[in-house]
Design an enzyme around this catalytic site. Sequence first.
Site, PDB file in Angstrom:
ATOM      1  CD1 TRP A  91      -0.182  -6.055  -3.227  1.00 48.70           C
ATOM      2  CD2 TRP A  91      -0.146  -6.731  -1.091  1.00 48.70           C
ATOM      3  NE1 TRP A  91       0.330  -7.328  -3.194  1.00 48.70           N
ATOM      4  CE2 TRP A  91       0.362  -7.770  -1.905  1.00 48.70           C
ATOM      5  CE3 TRP A  91      -0.208  -6.937   0.290  1.00 48.70           C
ATOM      6  CZ2 TRP A  91       0.794  -8.990  -1.399  1.00 48.70           C
ATOM      7  CZ3 TRP A  91       0.225  -8.160   0.800  1.00 48.70           C
ATOM      8  CH2 TRP A  91       0.720  -9.172  -0.048  1.00 48.70           C
ATOM      9  CG  ASN A 119       0.180   2.271   3.627  1.00 51.68           C
ATOM     10  OD1 ASN A 119      -0.860   2.324   2.983  1.00 51.68           O
ATOM     11  ND2 ASN A 119       1.305   2.813   3.213  1.00 51.68           N
ATOM     12  N   GLY A 120      -0.813  -1.130   6.489  1.00 51.45           N
ATOM     13  CA  GLY A 120      -0.528  -1.982   7.644  1.00 51.45           C
ATOM     14  C   GLY A 120      -1.701  -2.892   7.948  1.00 51.45           C
ATOM     15  CE  LYS A 150      14.456 -12.042  -8.851  1.00 49.42           C
ATOM     16  NZ  LYS A 150      14.962 -11.315  -7.733  1.00 49.42           N
ATOM     17  CD  GLU A 183      17.626 -13.660  -6.564  1.00 45.55           C
ATOM     18  OE1 GLU A 183      16.943 -14.047  -5.614  1.00 45.55           O
ATOM     19  OE2 GLU A 183      17.382 -12.608  -7.190  1.00 45.55           O
ATOM     20  CB  CYS A 219      -0.866   0.023   1.253  1.00 44.56           C
ATOM     21  SG  CYS A 219      -1.901  -1.418   1.424  1.00 44.56           S
ATOM     22  CD  GLU A 251      10.224 -11.825  -7.655  1.00 47.16           C
ATOM     23  OE1 GLU A 251       9.850 -11.190  -6.679  1.00 47.16           O
ATOM     24  OE2 GLU A 251      11.428 -12.042  -7.878  1.00 47.16           O
ATOM     25  CE  LYS A 289      11.889  -3.161  -5.333  1.00 48.65           C
ATOM     26  NZ  LYS A 289      12.648  -4.281  -5.918  1.00 48.65           N
ATOM     27  CG  HIS A 302      19.581 -37.566  -1.552  1.00 45.00           C
ATOM     28  ND1 HIS A 302      19.909 -38.809  -1.061  1.00 45.00           N
ATOM     29  CD2 HIS A 302      20.762 -36.926  -1.757  1.00 45.00           C
ATOM     30  CE1 HIS A 302      21.229 -38.917  -0.956  1.00 45.00           C
ATOM     31  NE2 HIS A 302      21.762 -37.783  -1.380  1.00 45.00           N
ATOM     32  NE  ARG A 320       5.500   1.323  -1.195  1.00 46.94           N
ATOM     33  CZ  ARG A 320       6.344   1.632  -0.230  1.00 46.94           C
ATOM     34  NH1 ARG A 320       7.330   2.437  -0.454  1.00 46.94           N
ATOM     35  NH2 ARG A 320       6.200   1.127   0.974  1.00 46.94           N
TER      36      ARG A 320
HETATM   37  O1  M6R Z   1      13.236  -5.039   0.827  1.00 48.25           O
HETATM   38  P1  M6R Z   1      13.702  -6.413   1.208  1.00 48.25           P
HETATM   39  O2  M6R Z   1      15.050  -6.726   0.617  1.00 48.25           O
HETATM   40  O3  M6R Z   1      13.700  -6.641   2.693  1.00 48.25           O
HETATM   41  O4  M6R Z   1      12.652  -7.407   0.569  1.00 48.25           O
HETATM   42  C1  M6R Z   1      12.707  -8.785   0.795  1.00 48.25           C
HETATM   43  C2  M6R Z   1      11.869  -9.551  -0.199  1.00 48.25           C
HETATM   44  O5  M6R Z   1      10.529  -9.178  -0.098  1.00 48.25           O
HETATM   45  C3  M6R Z   1      12.348  -9.321  -1.643  1.00 48.25           C
HETATM   46  O6  M6R Z   1      13.695  -9.630  -1.789  1.00 48.25           O
HETATM   47  C4  M6R Z   1      11.517 -10.184  -2.627  1.00 48.25           C
HETATM   48  O7  M6R Z   1      11.787 -11.542  -2.402  1.00 48.25           O
HETATM   49  C5  M6R Z   1      11.794  -9.776  -4.061  1.00 48.25           C
HETATM   50  N1  M6R Z   1      10.548  -9.578  -4.758  1.00 48.25           N
HETATM   51  C6  M6R Z   1      12.549 -10.777  -4.842  1.00 48.25           C
HETATM   52  O8  M6R Z   1      12.779 -10.384  -6.160  1.00 48.25           O
END
Ligand code: M6R
Length: 610
Positions: free
Chosen positions: A74, A104-105, A487, A483, A2, A490, A605, A506, A27
């Site tokens: 959001w 927000n929250g 990626k 990672e 948000c 996501e 974000k 395994h 975000r």
């Molecule tokens: O702002 P942060 O680095 O604490 O965020 C952590 C995760 O939310 C962030 O890395 C998320 O996994 C990304 N979307 C990955 O690309």
Amino acid sequence: MCGIVGAVAQRDITPILVEGLKRLEYRGYDSCGVALYINGQLKRTRSTQRVAELEALIKEDNFSGFTGIAHTRWATHGAPATHNAHPHFSGQDKGEPRIALVHNGIIENHDELRDELKALGYAFESQTDTEVIAHLINHLYNGDLFETLQQAVRRLEGAYALAVFCRDEPHRVVGARQGSPLVVGLGNNENFLASDALALAGTTDQIIYLEDGDVIDLQLSKVWIIDSHGKPVERRVHTVHAHTAAADLGPYRHYMQKEIFEQPRAVGDTLQDIDNITPDLFGDDAYKIFKDIDNILILACGTSFYAGLTAKYWIESIARIPVNVEIASEYRYRDSVPNPKSLVVTISQSGETADTLAALKHARSLGMEHTLTICNVQTSAMVRECKLNFITRAGVEIGVASTKAFTTQLVGLFLLTLALAQVKGRISEEKEADYLKQLRHLPTAISAVLALEPQIMAWADRFASKENALFLGRGMHYPIALEGALKLKEISYIHAEAYPAGELKHGPLALVTEHMPVVTIAPNDELIEKLKSNMQEVRARGGELYVFADNDSKIVNSEGMHVIRMPEHYGKLSPILHTIPLQLLSYHAACVRGTDVDKPRNLAKSVTVE
Ligand code: M6R
């Protein structure tokens, strides 16, 4: 997640509110809205489309006003629907709403408050926890909105950033912060509120970062802050040059692509001004703290967690200090055994991730006082909460998928490894100088990897039709495989999992058929022969291998084995270089599939809720 923008001025503020929402779009959100004071009434427009659509509705309704609030939502409580979108109204006094509020929250005691307010006769039109606050404020309203908000927040449990205004006090917006970021922007006879200074770029660069417990009164020529003890407080005014340039795409199709290609610059900037390795890079007390600690606890989420996992390999092998890496949302609720001699390291791009902040507070509550953060935002809560810090200079990252933030985090963590090794007397001056030289060469080495883009695009075309993929790595490249898989899932929505290559037999090997692409990170290190055996296990089951190999790995293109050669072997820093082709592969696979690369579905974000 948000976003909030609010303003009190003597000019039409709708363009400021809309521009602010646009700046917060990156975000992630699923609805948006704006409320204004217009001719003695509160008016609002809300939409489940993009901010551009909201802007069109505002024009259609001919909205303009000098006091108002706006929001991108959001969804957490209640579906992404117009009736759940903020601003929420309360007080159908003479048929007209009196209070408008954005939030927000998450309010944890919303059920209890809703029951109470229902008993008082309030009707709810949304499923949100937010509407409860609007009605609570309306119920407590005594003619002074600022005083009322101070009373209301005493009833709230959970996390919030709030902006509120009232039909009866049209030159005033009030706000409160607890656990969710909120900033004040100072203007000339006008003032602003926002959840991020970026939202106010171009409007004002004079920013106050509110602290938890702060309640704020914003009027045309007055800003008044009460702290968590109810005492008036002055907070420092920062001049913030929010990176307006970050919003320009330049020649790129998406922010993610732009940010991938910015990595030579981001890494170079992060290393700028570093002439030699010294604990002072992390703060004045770093030497004393590094001397005292005997182990390290790393706390982070998502991509930042994988940066932490990579650092474990570096710190244990170079500085010889034991490292535990924990997912923040698990650690905060786990019954762990605290060690006061731990250095607690949080890693976060945003510095506002609720789970990581809560894990940090939890560690401190267990008596672990030595805290350090690797963070991309100097003014964030994470930096304020930690004794030591290292600020990465990735610049604003707009794409939801973390790219340049990750590689600069790795640079920060490698510097930390060297500083710890130095303080503990575990590295020679020659070796240290050698690593520093390699770090300095990184921007050039990354540029050479970026030049592989055309070959990676050809692979991405084939990947785009798949629904599953496996990623393999060994040793310090296993976190990079994790990672790479994150990626891909996501942004392209292809289901992807990563394994240490030796673990394949395994269990996951059962998934391998001729339909399963297996991406393999194959640097020519001490594990290469073991890795080659693992690759044979895949080939023997018909799996198709896509291998990023060093020139001297002796892995060649053959039936079912596609190889892209990395320009150079990079020793301990190889994980940083191997990250780049995986980012490009995900990016181009997502482009072929036509997904919303910069704003993938369901994601945000900056994850400021638990
Ligand atoms: O702002 P942060 O680095 O604490 O965020 C952590 C995760 O939310 C962030 O890395 C998320 O996994 C990304 N979307 C990955 O690309």
